[in-house]
Write a protein that holds these residues in place. Sequence first.
Motif, PDB file in Angstrom:
ATOM      1  N   LEU A   1      29.569  10.472   4.237  1.00  0.00           N
ATOM      2  CA  LEU A   1      29.483  11.702   4.512  1.00  0.00           C
ATOM      3  C   LEU A   1      30.892  12.347   3.934  1.00  0.00           C
ATOM      4  CD1 LEU A   1      28.652  11.652   8.260  1.00  0.00           C
ATOM      5  CD2 LEU A   1      27.173  11.938   6.491  1.00  0.00           C
ATOM      6  N   SER A   2      30.816  13.463   3.604  1.00  0.00           N
ATOM      7  CA  SER A   2      31.904  14.287   3.051  1.00  0.00           C
ATOM      8  C   SER A   2      32.315  15.486   3.997  1.00  0.00           C
ATOM      9  CB  SER A   2      31.620  14.562   1.845  1.00  0.00           C
ATOM     10  OG  SER A   2      33.069  15.222   1.066  1.00  0.00           O
ATOM     11  N   CYS A   3      33.429  15.697   4.000  1.00  0.00           N
ATOM     12  CA  CYS A   3      33.993  16.879   4.751  1.00  0.00           C
ATOM     13  C   CYS A   3      35.123  17.594   3.788  1.00  0.00           C
ATOM     14  CB  CYS A   3      34.801  16.654   6.052  1.00  0.00           C
ATOM     15  SG  CYS A   3      35.354  17.975   6.780  1.00  0.00           S
ATOM     16  N   ALA A   4      34.509  18.686   3.349  1.00  0.00           N
ATOM     17  CA  ALA A   4      35.642  19.607   2.295  1.00  0.00           C
ATOM     18  C   ALA A   4      36.246  20.761   3.304  1.00  0.00           C
ATOM     19  CB  ALA A   4      34.498  20.476   1.513  1.00  0.00           C
ATOM     20  N   VAL A   5      37.714  20.619   2.983  1.00  0.00           N
ATOM     21  CA  VAL A   5      38.620  21.408   3.855  1.00  0.00           C
ATOM     22  C   VAL A   5      39.217  22.238   2.734  1.00  0.00           C
ATOM     23  CG1 VAL A   5      40.533  21.213   5.194  1.00  0.00           C
ATOM     24  CG2 VAL A   5      39.133  19.220   4.843  1.00  0.00           C
ATOM     25  N   SER A   6      39.273  23.499   3.348  1.00  0.00           N
ATOM     26  CA  SER A   6      39.990  24.608   2.744  1.00  0.00           C
ATOM     27  C   SER A   6      40.354  25.690   3.574  1.00  0.00           C
ATOM     28  CB  SER A   6      38.681  25.403   1.789  1.00  0.00           C
ATOM     29  OG  SER A   6      37.728  25.900   2.740  1.00  0.00           O
ATOM     30  N   GLY A   7      41.216  26.829   3.202  1.00  0.00           N
ATOM     31  CA  GLY A   7      41.730  27.608   3.841  1.00  0.00           C
ATOM     32  C   GLY A   7      43.499  27.220   4.175  1.00  0.00           C
ATOM     33  N   ASP A   8      43.899  27.705   5.079  1.00  0.00           N
ATOM     34  CA  ASP A   8      45.217  27.273   5.675  1.00  0.00           C
ATOM     35  C   ASP A   8      45.526  25.768   6.199  1.00  0.00           C
ATOM     36  OD1 ASP A   8      47.472  28.833   7.762  1.00  0.00           O
ATOM     37  OD2 ASP A   8      47.973  27.528   5.865  1.00  0.00           O
ATOM     38  N   THR A   9      45.421  24.892   4.931  1.00  0.00           N
ATOM     39  CA  THR A   9      45.304  23.843   5.283  1.00  0.00           C
ATOM     40  C   THR A   9      46.786  22.795   5.319  1.00  0.00           C
ATOM     41  OG1 THR A   9      45.219  22.919   2.891  1.00  0.00           O
ATOM     42  CG2 THR A   9      43.210  23.202   3.973  1.00  0.00           C
ATOM     43  N   ASP A  10      47.878  23.617   5.102  1.00  0.00           N
ATOM     44  CA  ASP A  10      49.014  23.043   4.983  1.00  0.00           C
ATOM     45  C   ASP A  10      49.565  22.142   6.197  1.00  0.00           C
ATOM     46  OD1 ASP A  10      50.958  25.372   2.675  1.00  0.00           O
ATOM     47  OD2 ASP A  10      49.435  23.772   2.502  1.00  0.00           O
ATOM     48  N   GLY A  11      49.331  22.909   7.422  1.00  0.00           N
ATOM     49  CA  GLY A  11      49.729  22.325   8.655  1.00  0.00           C
ATOM     50  C   GLY A  11      48.770  21.107   9.232  1.00  0.00           C
ATOM     51  N   ILE A  12      47.501  20.978   8.644  1.00  0.00           N
ATOM     52  CA  ILE A  12      46.740  19.903   9.309  1.00  0.00           C
ATOM     53  C   ILE A  12      47.293  18.705   9.178  1.00  0.00           C
ATOM     54  CG2 ILE A  12      44.635  18.692   8.930  1.00  0.00           C
ATOM     55  CD1 ILE A  12      43.529  21.315   7.910  1.00  0.00           C
ATOM     56  N   GLY A  13      47.388  17.913  10.456  1.00  0.00           N
ATOM     57  CA  GLY A  13      47.922  16.608  10.581  1.00  0.00           C
ATOM     58  C   GLY A  13      46.830  15.282  10.664  1.00  0.00           C
ATOM     59  N   ARG A  14      45.635  15.747  11.215  1.00  0.00           N
ATOM     60  CA  ARG A  14      44.873  14.769  11.582  1.00  0.00           C
ATOM     61  C   ARG A  14      43.284  15.365  11.501  1.00  0.00           C
ATOM     62  NH1 ARG A  14      44.265  10.188  13.990  1.00  0.00           N
ATOM     63  NH2 ARG A  14      46.333   9.773  14.686  1.00  0.00           N
ATOM     64  N   ILE A  15      42.437  14.615  10.944  1.00  0.00           N
ATOM     65  CA  ILE A  15      41.095  14.937  10.745  1.00  0.00           C
ATOM     66  C   ILE A  15      40.255  13.779  11.185  1.00  0.00           C
ATOM     67  CG2 ILE A  15      39.300  15.426   9.101  1.00  0.00           C
ATOM     68  CD1 ILE A  15      40.693  17.104   7.358  1.00  0.00           C
ATOM     69  N   THR A  16      39.362  14.097  11.984  1.00  0.00           N
ATOM     70  CA  THR A  16      38.516  13.260  12.797  1.00  0.00           C
ATOM     71  C   THR A  16      36.969  13.726  12.536  1.00  0.00           C
ATOM     72  OG1 THR A  16      40.172  12.811  14.245  1.00  0.00           O
ATOM     73  CG2 THR A  16      37.824  12.523  15.210  1.00  0.00           C
ATOM     74  N   TRP A  17      36.061  12.364  12.406  1.00  0.00           N
ATOM     75  CA  TRP A  17      34.709  12.658  12.341  1.00  0.00           C
ATOM     76  C   TRP A  17      34.283  12.330  13.941  1.00  0.00           C
ATOM     77  CZ3 TRP A  17      31.183  14.478   8.833  1.00  0.00           C
ATOM     78  CH2 TRP A  17      31.805  14.379   7.602  1.00  0.00           C
ATOM     79  N   PHE A  18      33.414  13.348  14.513  1.00  0.00           N
ATOM     80  CA  PHE A  18      32.913  13.219  15.604  1.00  0.00           C
ATOM     81  C   PHE A  18      31.271  13.224  15.587  1.00  0.00           C
ATOM     82  CE2 PHE A  18      35.993  13.861  19.070  1.00  0.00           C
ATOM     83  CZ  PHE A  18      37.266  14.458  18.334  1.00  0.00           C
ATOM     84  N   ARG A  19      30.654  12.565  16.576  1.00  0.00           N
ATOM     85  CA  ARG A  19      29.147  12.469  16.473  1.00  0.00           C
ATOM     86  C   ARG A  19      28.746  13.070  17.950  1.00  0.00           C
ATOM     87  NH1 ARG A  19      27.793   6.030  15.347  1.00  0.00           N
ATOM     88  NH2 ARG A  19      28.033   5.460  17.418  1.00  0.00           N
ATOM     89  N   GLN A  20      27.610  13.572  17.953  1.00  0.00           N
ATOM     90  CA  GLN A  20      26.778  14.023  19.205  1.00  0.00           C
ATOM     91  C   GLN A  20      25.374  13.671  19.045  1.00  0.00           C
ATOM     92  OE1 GLN A  20      27.585  17.928  20.567  1.00  0.00           O
ATOM     93  NE2 GLN A  20      27.232  17.322  22.629  1.00  0.00           N
TER      94      GLN A  20
END
Length: 127
Positions: A20-39
């Motif tokens: 799986l891939s997550c493409a991140v865009s926009g105002d990304t400078d402050g992002i500290g953590r990225i997580t994969w959730f599932r439901q």
Amino acid sequence: QVQLVESGGGSVQPGGSLRLSCAVSGDTDGIGRITWFRQSSGKEREGSASIIIKSRSGVAVYDDSVKGRFTISRDNVRNTVTLQMQSLKPEDTAMYYCAARFPIDAAWNTADTYNHWGRGTQVTVSS
């Protein structure tokens, strides 16, 4: 604003692999953590794997249910976070979501602490 777009879901037999891939865009400078959730159907959203993006970047944590089978990684140049899934089981069947937030140190697997979400990608593991 931060935009997250997941891709790579699909159907696979037990024991198979998906990436799986997550493409991140926009105002990304402050992002500290990225997580994969599932439901999965009838269940609450649960955290599978998380990675720190800033400072201590690259530090990853995993839920016990996926430890040793899933690997999360990030590419800060391409602004993507990848979840490599191996030895998939029927119980891994779920909609998988990518989520981002600014704080690093709050509980990583608490969905309410994330304020940016993708629309999800479906993973189905079945024979």
